[in-house]
Design a protein around this motif. Structure first.
Motif, mmCIF file in Angstrom:
data_model
loop_
_atom_site.group_PDB
_atom_site.id
_atom_site.type_symbol
_atom_site.label_atom_id
_atom_site.label_comp_id
_atom_site.label_asym_id
_atom_site.label_seq_id
_atom_site.Cartn_x
_atom_site.Cartn_y
_atom_site.Cartn_z
ATOM 1 N N ILE A 44 0.848 -1.196 0.000
ATOM 2 C CA ILE A 44 0.000 0.000 0.000
ATOM 3 C C ILE A 44 0.886 1.250 0.000
ATOM 4 O O ILE A 44 0.622 2.203 -0.722
ATOM 5 C CB ILE A 44 -0.945 -0.001 1.237
ATOM 6 N N SER A 45 1.982 1.219 0.775
ATOM 7 C CA SER A 45 2.880 2.377 0.881
ATOM 8 C C SER A 45 3.582 2.709 -0.430
ATOM 9 O O SER A 45 4.123 3.792 -0.592
ATOM 10 C CB SER A 45 3.924 2.148 1.978
ATOM 11 N N LYS A 46 3.573 1.765 -1.381
ATOM 12 C CA LYS A 46 4.195 1.978 -2.695
ATOM 13 C C LYS A 46 3.150 2.109 -3.796
ATOM 14 O O LYS A 46 3.455 1.957 -4.974
ATOM 15 C CB LYS A 46 5.132 0.820 -3.034
ATOM 16 N N GLY A 47 1.891 2.345 -3.406
ATOM 17 C CA GLY A 47 0.834 2.535 -4.386
ATOM 18 C C GLY A 47 0.020 1.303 -4.696
ATOM 19 O O GLY A 47 -0.836 1.325 -5.580
ATOM 20 N N GLY A 48 0.267 0.203 -3.986
ATOM 21 C CA GLY A 48 -0.500 -1.016 -4.193
ATOM 22 C C GLY A 48 -1.911 -0.887 -3.644
ATOM 23 O O GLY A 48 -2.222 0.051 -2.915
ATOM 24 N N THR A 49 -2.735 -1.839 -3.994
ATOM 25 C CA THR A 49 -4.137 -1.815 -3.573
ATOM 26 C C THR A 49 -4.485 -3.104 -2.829
ATOM 27 O O THR A 49 -3.679 -4.021 -2.742
ATOM 28 C CB THR A 49 -5.070 -1.701 -4.790
ATOM 29 N N ASP A 50 -5.706 -3.128 -2.321
ATOM 30 C CA ASP A 50 -6.235 -4.326 -1.664
ATOM 31 C C ASP A 50 -6.966 -5.236 -2.642
ATOM 32 O O ASP A 50 -7.618 -6.191 -2.234
ATOM 33 C CB ASP A 50 -7.197 -3.932 -0.533
ATOM 34 N N ASP A 51 -6.862 -4.943 -3.941
ATOM 35 C CA ASP A 51 -7.490 -5.797 -4.946
ATOM 36 C C ASP A 51 -6.872 -7.185 -4.881
ATOM 37 O O ASP A 51 -5.668 -7.339 -4.659
ATOM 38 C CB ASP A 51 -7.284 -5.237 -6.350
ATOM 39 N N GLU A 52 -7.686 -8.187 -5.103
ATOM 40 C CA GLU A 52 -7.204 -9.567 -5.055
ATOM 41 C C GLU A 52 -5.999 -9.778 -5.966
ATOM 42 O O GLU A 52 -5.089 -10.542 -5.646
ATOM 43 C CB GLU A 52 -8.324 -10.535 -5.436
ATOM 44 N N SER A 53 -5.941 -9.070 -7.076
ATOM 45 C CA SER A 53 -4.840 -9.229 -8.026
ATOM 46 C C SER A 53 -3.493 -8.770 -7.456
ATOM 47 O O SER A 53 -2.449 -9.046 -8.040
ATOM 48 C CB SER A 53 -5.143 -8.464 -9.315
ATOM 49 N N ASN A 54 -3.500 -8.082 -6.320
ATOM 50 C CA ASN A 54 -2.272 -7.609 -5.678
ATOM 51 C C ASN A 54 -1.976 -8.381 -4.390
ATOM 52 O O ASN A 54 -1.105 -7.991 -3.625
ATOM 53 C CB ASN A 54 -2.378 -6.108 -5.371
ATOM 54 N N LEU A 55 -2.689 -9.454 -4.157
ATOM 55 C CA LEU A 55 -2.554 -10.191 -2.897
ATOM 56 C C LEU A 55 -2.082 -11.612 -3.129
ATOM 57 O O LEU A 55 -2.416 -12.234 -4.144
ATOM 58 C CB LEU A 55 -3.904 -10.215 -2.167
ATOM 59 N N TRP A 56 -1.314 -12.129 -2.170
ATOM 60 C CA TRP A 56 -0.879 -13.521 -2.191
ATOM 61 C C TRP A 56 -0.613 -13.950 -0.765
ATOM 62 O O TRP A 56 -0.720 -13.154 0.157
ATOM 63 C CB TRP A 56 0.359 -13.692 -3.059
ATOM 64 N N LEU A 57 -0.271 -15.205 -0.564
ATOM 65 C CA LEU A 57 0.065 -15.698 0.775
ATOM 66 C C LEU A 57 1.572 -15.657 0.988
ATOM 67 O O LEU A 57 2.340 -15.945 0.066
ATOM 68 C CB LEU A 57 -0.381 -17.152 0.951
ATOM 69 N N ALA A 58 1.954 -15.329 2.216
ATOM 70 C CA ALA A 58 3.365 -15.363 2.599
ATOM 71 C C ALA A 58 3.458 -15.835 4.041
ATOM 72 O O ALA A 58 2.587 -15.539 4.862
ATOM 73 C CB ALA A 58 3.999 -13.986 2.448
ATOM 74 N N CYS A 59 4.505 -16.577 4.345
ATOM 75 C CA CYS A 59 4.740 -16.940 5.741
ATOM 76 C C CYS A 59 5.214 -15.679 6.468
ATOM 77 O O CYS A 59 5.595 -14.684 5.844
ATOM 78 C CB CYS A 59 5.766 -18.070 5.840
ATOM 79 N N ARG A 60 5.159 -15.732 7.766
ATOM 80 C CA ARG A 60 5.529 -14.569 8.572
ATOM 81 C C ARG A 60 6.955 -14.103 8.272
ATOM 82 O O ARG A 60 7.221 -12.922 8.135
ATOM 83 C CB ARG A 60 5.373 -14.908 10.061
ATOM 84 N N SER A 61 7.876 -15.048 8.151
ATOM 85 C CA SER A 61 9.270 -14.702 7.892
ATOM 86 C C SER A 61 9.427 -13.982 6.549
ATOM 87 O O SER A 61 10.023 -12.909 6.478
ATOM 88 C CB SER A 61 10.136 -15.963 7.923
ATOM 89 N N CYS A 62 8.895 -14.563 5.492
ATOM 90 C CA CYS A 62 9.020 -13.935 4.167
ATOM 91 C C CYS A 62 8.348 -12.561 4.146
ATOM 92 O O CYS A 62 8.886 -11.608 3.584
ATOM 93 C CB CYS A 62 8.427 -14.839 3.094
ATOM 94 N N ASN A 63 7.180 -12.460 4.769
ATOM 95 C CA ASN A 63 6.462 -11.190 4.774
ATOM 96 C C ASN A 63 7.228 -10.119 5.557
ATOM 97 O O ASN A 63 7.296 -8.964 5.130
ATOM 98 C CB ASN A 63 5.059 -11.381 5.341
#
Length: 141
Positions: A44-63
């Motif tokens: 979001i801080s770089k202009g991303g959105t909450d649209d599903e097309s901008n979302l994926w799963l990440a483990c806590r470490s990677c995120n």
């Protein structure tokens, strides 16, 4: 809608599409003790959105290591490149497992930069993967 809010239905769709595994290190939900997180590929801080097309799963470490990064430097070419996008790119094109299955090896400028930026071979990850190998759970097929 508040930025950073993802509805349960969208989160569920992302989990299904990601096959309940981290898009970066491929850790499966059933093998980690905390819920995989819905990650913004472009923060979001770089202009991303909450649209599903901008979302994926990440483990806590990677995120945590990814944070708000969208680019990193390839350690071989020195080029600054976009990080791996697990939604649009194929993991095995950019990465492979080491012979013993413990380390993630970057194959492309994007893969190598992502391995470094997300610290995909950190000590905890290596230790956990070794235990998963012993249990017969790793590397992913």
């Amino acid at each position: 809608m508040t930025p950073g809010y993802v509805s349960r239905s969208v989160a569920q769709e992302v989990r299904i599409r990601a096959e309940n595994r981290c898009g970066y290190c491929l850790a499966r939900q059933e093998y980690v003790p905390w819920p995989l997180e819905i990650e913004h590929i472009i923060p979001i801080s770089k202009g991303g959105t909450d649209d599903e097309s901008n979302l994926w799963l990440a483990c806590r470490s990677c995120n945590l290591y990814k944070s708000n990064q969208v680019q990193a430097r390839d350690p071989i070419s020195g080029r600054r490149v976009r990080l791996f996008n697990p939604r649009d790119q194929v993991w095995r094109r950019h990465f492979r497992w080491s012979e013993d299955g413990v380390f993630i090896v970057g194959l492309t400028v994007c893969g190598r930069a992502t391995v470094i930026a997300l610290n995909l071979n950190n000590l905890v990850a290596i230790t956990v993967r070794r235990n998963w190998i012993t249990a017969g759970w790793h590397p992913p097929r």
